[in-house]
Write an enzyme that holds these catalytic residues in place. Structure first.
Site, PDB file in Angstrom:
ATOM      1  N   LYS A  72       0.841  -1.202   0.000  1.00 35.52           N
ATOM      2  CA  LYS A  72       0.000   0.000   0.000  1.00 35.52           C
ATOM      3  C   LYS A  72       0.877   1.255   0.000  1.00 35.52           C
ATOM      4  O   LYS A  72       1.916   1.285   0.657  1.00 35.52           O
ATOM      5  CB  LYS A  72      -0.903  -0.033   1.233  1.00 35.52           C
ATOM      6  CG  LYS A  72      -1.937   1.079   1.324  1.00 35.52           C
ATOM      7  CD  LYS A  72      -2.786   0.935   2.593  1.00 35.52           C
ATOM      8  CE  LYS A  72      -3.837   2.025   2.723  1.00 35.52           C
ATOM      9  NZ  LYS A  72      -4.629   1.906   3.969  1.00 35.52           N
ATOM     10  N   SER A 147      -9.740   2.070   3.321  1.00 32.66           N
ATOM     11  CA  SER A 147      -8.899   2.849   2.441  1.00 32.66           C
ATOM     12  C   SER A 147      -7.918   2.022   1.619  1.00 32.66           C
ATOM     13  O   SER A 147      -7.370   2.524   0.647  1.00 32.66           O
ATOM     14  CB  SER A 147      -8.094   3.866   3.263  1.00 32.66           C
ATOM     15  OG  SER A 147      -7.202   3.190   4.139  1.00 32.66           O
ATOM     16  N   SER A 171      -9.782  -0.410   7.446  1.00 35.04           N
ATOM     17  CA  SER A 171      -9.246  -0.275   6.088  1.00 35.04           C
ATOM     18  C   SER A 171      -8.628  -1.523   5.480  1.00 35.04           C
ATOM     19  O   SER A 171      -8.299  -1.521   4.292  1.00 35.04           O
ATOM     20  CB  SER A 171      -8.207   0.836   6.040  1.00 35.04           C
ATOM     21  OG  SER A 171      -8.849   2.068   5.951  1.00 35.04           O
TER      22      SER A 171
END
Ligand code: GLN
Length: 482
Positions: A72, A147, A171
């Site tokens: 990420k 997210s 997330s």
């Protein structure tokens, strides 16, 4: 069969048997990404050149030897861009590896790509990325969750064998649920956050997205443990998380929080999760009703604490040290202001303003201090529940993936997407989401996630429970058609 459709464990077997080389695995992945990512947009950057150099020297006898892992865009990888999908960090390159990345490398894994996310991990849909939304592989008119939507989507679309994400209020688990993969949020303190760009430091944890629970166990083993560079990481032994998979779950007690099954949730999710719980019963688990009486306050408490911590953590992005700097400012104060005005997106600004407000001298006691007290009550709810049960079972998200744009103008409605995931972060416990069925919409199948929550540092039992469900149901084998 395509190489990229294999799970991490399967590709590991192929590598160890020398049926394929690490370079061939990497090339297959590169081709797959070139083919499907234009429709998904799960990646924000890739570096196959340096990955290939690593693949050539990979030692496949290591735990993750030669296996490419996606990261990420909020976790630092030496020499790679790390922008948190924000304009303010455009052009920034990491001068060091995060501890999790160091550990992955030590286990033989190869970082090669950065996944899309909501800017600074603030959001539940990946629409707050300054680069592009990510599209759900099951229906590209829908959001992948957030997210860590990029990490979830690339694993679900066979564009990655596994990915790292971060979970501050859901997330990892929520996008895993909406994309139909496994997403694990370890207990607070299990995994070092050194090198994770901080959002809310008392809540953030790094964890894996994978195609199977066994793969989650392998990833967790690689990244867990004490790190002297993160004072919140704990010196708890790291068990072999794969060792207990497959053991009997007969007699284990699973708690169904009564506050989580009270309407307001999509009926398809409610039905599917109830069916999953009955399935656990058929496997020999005992289902017990538990109560988490302060559940109704979790979202409110989270949006005070998380924004307060974010407002402090994001103060460092001022145009002096990192990334973007506004041109033409007359003095330093103006430069700060213009840089932040230009660099941050609307949701990040909203959080900074909210967080600064709840910390301001006139309101600190009324909001921040009070939220901390209610946080303690929420944590106690779980302690009490875990006196009676081994784990808690509930939905991950109150609904399947919604349409792109559907919630953009309604932040409060967006915040409610986190209703079942947030409490685990406030309490510091561990949680996992695994696929448990599908809802049909517009002729498409949309994944539904089952959430298991466990005591702090009880990941081994959580994984064992998740594995038992996964292996006796077909859901994790379903793939989106791309
Ligand atoms: N959706 C939540 C938020 O917007 C959680 C985000 C996260 O876990 N990073 O804050």
């Amino acid at each position: 069969m395509e190489l990229t459709s294999l799970s991490l464990s399967e590709v590991r077997e192929e590598l160890r048997a020398k049926n394929v080389s690490p370079l061939e695995v990497l090339q297959a992945l590169e081709e797959r990404i070139a083919r499907v990512d234009p429709a998904i947009r799960g990646y924000v950057a890739r570096d196959f050149e340096s990955a290939a150099a690593q693949a050539k020297n990979a030692d496949v006898s290591l735990p993750l030897g030669g296996i490419p892992i996606a990261i990420k865009d909020v976790i630092n990888v030496l020499g790679e861009p790390c922008a948190c999908a924000s304009k303010i960090l455009r052009g920034y390159r990491s001068p060091y590896d995060a501890t999790v990345v160091k550990k992955l490398r030590a286990a033989g894994a190869i970082p090669y790509g950065r996944t899309n996310m909501d800017e600074f991990a603030m959001g539940s849909s990946t629409e707050n990325s300054s680069i592009s939304p990510t599209y759900n592989p099951w229906d590209t008119s829908r959001i992948p969750g957030g997210s860590s939507g990029g990490s979830a989507a690339v694993v679900a679309a066979d564009e990655a064998f596994a990915a790292l994400g971060s979970d501050t209020g859901g997330s990892i688990r929520q996008p895993a649920a909406l994309c139909g993969c496994a997403g694990l949020k370890p207990s607070y303190g299990r995994v070092s956050r050194f090198g994770l760009v901080a959002f809310a430091s008392s809540l953030d944890q790094i964890g894996p997205f994978t195609k199977t629970v066994r793969d989650s166990a392998l990833m967790l083993n690689a990244i867990s443990g004490l790190d002297t560079q993160d004072s919140t990481s704990l010196d708890e032994p790291v068990p072999d998380y794969a060792a207990t998979l497959g053991q009997d779950i007969k007699g284990l007690r699973l708690g169904m929080p009564k506050e989580y099954f009270v309407g307001g949730i999509d009926p398809r999710v409610d039905e599917t999760v109830r069916a999953a719980i009955r399935h656990y019963e058929s496997l020999g688990a005992e289902i017990v009703e538990v109560s988490l009486p302060h559940t109704g306050h979790a979202v409110g408490v989270y949006y005070i604490i998380a924004t307060a911590e974010a407002s402090a953590n994001l103060a460092r992005f001022d145009g002096v040290r990192y990334g973007h700097r506004a041109a033409g400012a007359a003095n330093l104060l103006e430069q700060y202001g213009k840089t932040r005005e230009e660099g941050f997106g609307a949701e990040v600004k909203r959080r900074i303003i909210l967080g600064t407000y709840v910390l301001s001298s006139g309101y600190y006691d009324a909001y921040y201090l009070r939220a901390q007290k209610v946080r303690t009550l929420i944590r106690r709810d779980f302690t009490t529940a875990f006196d009676k049960v081994d784990a808690i079972v509930c939905p991950t998200s109150p609904e399947p993936a919604f349409k792109i744009g559907e919630r953009s103008d309604d932040p409060l409605r967006m915040y409610l997407a986190d209703i079942f995931t947030i409490a685990a972060n406030l309490a510091g416990i561990c949680g996992i989401s695994i696929p448990c069925g599908f809802a049909q919409a517009d002729g498409k199948a949309l994944p539904i996630g089952l959430q298991l929550l466990g005591k702090p540092f009880d990941e081994a039992r959580l994984l064992k429970l998740a594995h038992a469900y996964e292996q006796s149901t077909p859901w994790h084998k379903q793939k989106p058609v791309l």
